[in-house]
Design an enzyme around this catalytic site. Structure first.
Site, short mmCIF file in Angstrom:
data_model
loop_
_atom_site.label_atom_id
_atom_site.label_comp_id
_atom_site.label_asym_id
_atom_site.label_seq_id
_atom_site.Cartn_x
_atom_site.Cartn_y
_atom_site.Cartn_z
N LYS A 179 92.82 41.27 117.81
CA LYS A 179 92.11 42.11 116.85
C LYS A 179 92.29 41.57 115.44
O LYS A 179 91.39 41.65 114.59
CB LYS A 179 92.60 43.55 116.94
N CYS A 300 95.10 50.91 124.87
CA CYS A 300 94.40 50.40 126.07
C CYS A 300 94.86 51.17 127.29
O CYS A 300 95.21 50.59 128.32
CB CYS A 300 94.60 48.90 126.24
#
Lengths: 374, 388
Positions: A179, A300
């Site tokens: 990210k 996640c």
């Protein structure tokens, strides 16, 4: 008078960590460490817990998510704008992959008002149902890699953050760096601060920055090893944008990999303390954001306890302990925008959830956007 | 019988000698009216020259100079033709009516399926008879035999050893009862065409991996179904959480679907009733699974190469593993034909035999490692048993 050959029987059972589906070989326990088969492997422990929790939470949607978690995941190729983009894009298009971000913004749903997405991010994926794989990226003449293979769903929090030119950006729990790399692709970060608590993972982050960014582009990035929970030490009211991608039970990893699995007996306490850790990190992120700044929380995992509950508790804590008002931003447009690439869950109390599905085996990814009041 | 010997002598004659043969046959055995229109498709094979149409009193032949493609009439063929013409002569010296029916079946099948199994006709009469006897001993009586032959004509041309090996596999390695073996041969005669090792692997998949018991394996026609279909459907259900391999106590937390349904439902019904999934999901899953299997095979191959090179290290098995080679697991269930002292174990227990002298605790360790049993579940029989 031999009967069912024990060797063959063991061979068959071996292929299957006790009751799990015929998982790929990498999922077996490491023989050099174990002298006997573990009674209940961590992956099976994880799966049993998930069956209990998610079976209730998702009902009839759980079997589809479950089979996807136990099957090979799908990847997207994040284009590195610091490489020879034209050639890279050409190669990816030859493979018959398409940029899902571009497709979303220029598709029918994209026409409904400007979608507040972080700019300049290109990520190529294969269409729904297509299980082709990307070849590993090759370095170009200056040694920069052309694309980064990652779970395409984990780009959604970065897109939701809506980084604009000149922003100061904080990435808490940055490692291993997918990210972070995506944030740098936007080209909008006046300065990016990346933090993580783990030295080894920060090393991986450095490795990624080295492989993908030319030296010049690394000047506005500062990387440090820090425990982001410490509210005393966090720089307050500084950042325009904060990304809080917390450690979680990493559902997909937990049912497939024995290495570093959170569901081993020795890590039970760590697992139980996760929600508290997550909440503390999110509050730290809120504190670090300037008034009017935006914070995106992402995980996640499919677990409500680590997703919606954390967002809700952090908002409460910010309000009661720090008198900071926090407003949840509606991201339901994402579901329409990206429906051709991902499979979304429609019933989140707050935030959005990408469900793994065999035709679109990305995720699980939860993300929620908060805006700090002025 | 004199005539049959004569027929045998004529086996080496050129096809044009049919003419004389048929005349001889007509002289010895008055043709029933029903047989006058008998036509042997075999003789049309390759050339449409010889027609064995036997209108009473004459045999007509076209020019036999173009008969190079017609196969030599073998002794078997001649014998078979002879036997069909004279029903009252179907008994051989031992008066075995079964042979006659057998050959009748053969005729029904052999002649009309010549294209598929010409080998049948190259066998000698003795071979045919022996094979018939062999199959009968395996439990395939007349009606069943005919059924089996119709579904699997090559059954007659298989080497006897192959049939024996398959039957032995089922009885000794897979531990089916004789009745069960017969039922398998009846319902799935194609097993005789398969490699025994493939059959064993398929059975072990059902028994160990899916936890299906012997009787369900037999009842469901498991051996008729293609293995890829069974595996992909089973793994699909398992990964969706709808099927579980029973633990060592035979228990599961979900109710497993019946093997029969898993195998024989159409894709549509399977997806709607058992898997509760869409066709797209299942299609993608099959592709993913195929790729997984491919890559595992390749990994295994490279791993076994690596292990050969390693003297010590990651691939090495602990000592007691090698002894598992010597340890055979036998499942002693009710009704199995086992020595009386096995029955001490009771119905449904495991008996372990070792061809190497293992200490009791070592056997216990091996069994526990296989996670098939906890230590109290079995009896250790002292002494080694050296049976093949």
């Amino acid at each position: 008078m031999a009967a069912l050959s024990a060797r063959a029987a063991r061979g068959l059972l071996r292929r299957v960590p006790l009751g799990l589906g015929s998982a790929p070989r990498r999922c077996r326990y490491k023989e050099k460490w174990a002298t006997t088969l573990p009674r209940v492997p961590a992956t099976q422990q994880a799966l049993q817990l998930f069956d209990m929790n998610y079976g209730m939470q998702f009902g009839p949607l759980w079997p589809s998510a479950r089979v996807s978690l136990l099957s090979e995941p799908k990847y997207g190729a994040l284009v590195n704008s610091f490489s020879r983009v034209h050639d890279v894009v050409h190669d990816l298009q030859d493979l018959r992959a398409a940029d899902f971000v571009y497709a979303a913004q220029n598709g029918p749903a994209g026409g409904q008002g400007p979608a507040p997405l972080s700019p300049n991010i290109q990520c190529y994926t294969f269409p729904k149902g297509d299980i082709s794989r990307f070849p590993p990226a090759r370095p170009d003449t200056v040694g920069i890699l052309g694309y980064y293979l990652m779970d395409a769903a984990s780009l959604l929090p970065v897109l939701a953050l809506n980084v604009q030119p000149g922003h100061l950006v904080l990435d808490l729990c940055a490692a291993p760096g997918g990210k972070t790399l995506a944030l740098l692709q936007t080209g909008c970060c006046r300065h990016l601060t990346a933090k993580d608590i783990s030295v080894s993972r920060i090393k991986r982050l450095h490795g990624i920055l080295h492989s993908y960014l030319p030296k010049a582009a690394r000047n506005n990035v500062s990387v440090s090893v820090e425990d982001g929970r410490n509210w005393e030490q966090v720089e307050r009211d500084v950042f325009d944008r904060v990304l809080v991608d917390v450690p979680c039970t990493t559902d997909r990893h937990s049912v497939m990999e024995h290495d570093n699995n959170l569901f081993t007996r020795v890590r039970k306490k760590e697992r139980e303390q996760l929600p508290m850790l997550q909440m503390q990190l999110l509050v730290a992120g809120i504190l670090a954001a300037k008034p009017g700044g935006e914070v995106v929380y992402s995980t996640c995992t499919l677990s409500q306890l680590q997703n919606e509950y954390i967002v809700e508790s952090a908002i409460k804590v910010a309000e009661t302990q720090f008198s900071i008002g926090v407003h949840v931003e509606d991201l339901s447009c994402f579901r329409r925008l990206f429906q051709d690439t991902f499979s979304f869950y429609a019933e989140c109390r707050v935030g959005e959830l990408v469900l793994p599905h065999l035709t679109a085996n990305f995720g699980p990814t939860y993300f929620c956007k908060l805006r700090r009041a002025q | 019988m004199r005539l049959s010997r004569q027929a045998l002598r004529w086996c080496s004659l050129a096809p044009s000698a049919w003419h004389r043969f048929l005349q001889a046959v007509q002289q010895c055995a008055p043709l029933p009216a029903a047989i006058t229109a008998f036509s042997c498709p075999l003789l049309h094979h390759g050339g449409r020259h010889l027609s064995a149409e036997w209108p009473a009193g004459s045999a007509s032949f076209t020019d036999s100079s173009q008969d190079t493609h017609v196969p030599e009439p073998t002794p078997a063929l001649l014998e078979a033709v002879w036997l069909s013409l004279a029903p009252e002569h179907t008994r051989d010296k031992t008066g075995n009516l079964v042979l006659g029916n057998l050959v009748q079946s053969l005729l029904d099948m052999g002649f009309s399926h010549t294209q598929r199994s010409p080998n049948v006709l190259r066998m000698s009469v003795k071979q045919l008879k022996d094979r018939g006897e062999h199959l009968r001993q395996l439990g395939l009586s007349e009606g069943h035999l005919k059924h089996v032959v119709s579904r699997c004509p090559p059954i007659f041309t298989l080497p006897g050893k192959k049939i024996d090996a398959t039957v032995r596999l089922f009885k000794e390695k897979c531990l089916f009862t004789t009745d069960q073996v017969m039922e398998i041969l009846r319902s799935c005669p194609n097993v005789l065409l398969k490699e025994p090792s493939d059959l064993e692997y398929k059975f072990q998949y059902a028994f160990f991996r899916m936890g299906v018991k012997h009787k369900d394996v037999v009842k469901s026609g498991f051996f008729r179904a293609p293995f890829t279909v069974i595996r992909s459907r089973h793994v699909f259900l398992e990964r969706r959480g709808l099927y579980q391999t029973p633990d060592k106590k035979g228990q599961t937390q979900v109710i497993n679907a019946k093997l029969k349904e898993i195998i024989w439902l159409s894709d549509k019904d399977f997806l709607a009733q058992l898997a509760c999934a869409s066709l797209e999901e299942y299609d993608v899953f099959k592709k993913l699974l195929a790729r997984e299997e491919e890559e595992e095979e390749e990994e295994k191959r490279t791993d076994s190469e690596d292990e050969d090179e390693d003297s010590e290290g990651e691939g090495e098995l602990p000592d007691h593993e090698t002894r598992i080679h010597a340890l055979h697991l036998c499942y002693a269930g009710f009704g199995s034909t086992c020595p009386s002292w096995w029955r001490m174990v009771g119905g449904g227990g495991y008996v372990a035999f070792s061809s190497a002298p293992l200490a009791a605790h070592e056997i216990a360790q091996c069994m526990a490692d296989l996670s098939l049993l906890s230590e109290g579940d079995f009896m250790v029989c002292k002494g080694s048993v050296a049976h093949s």
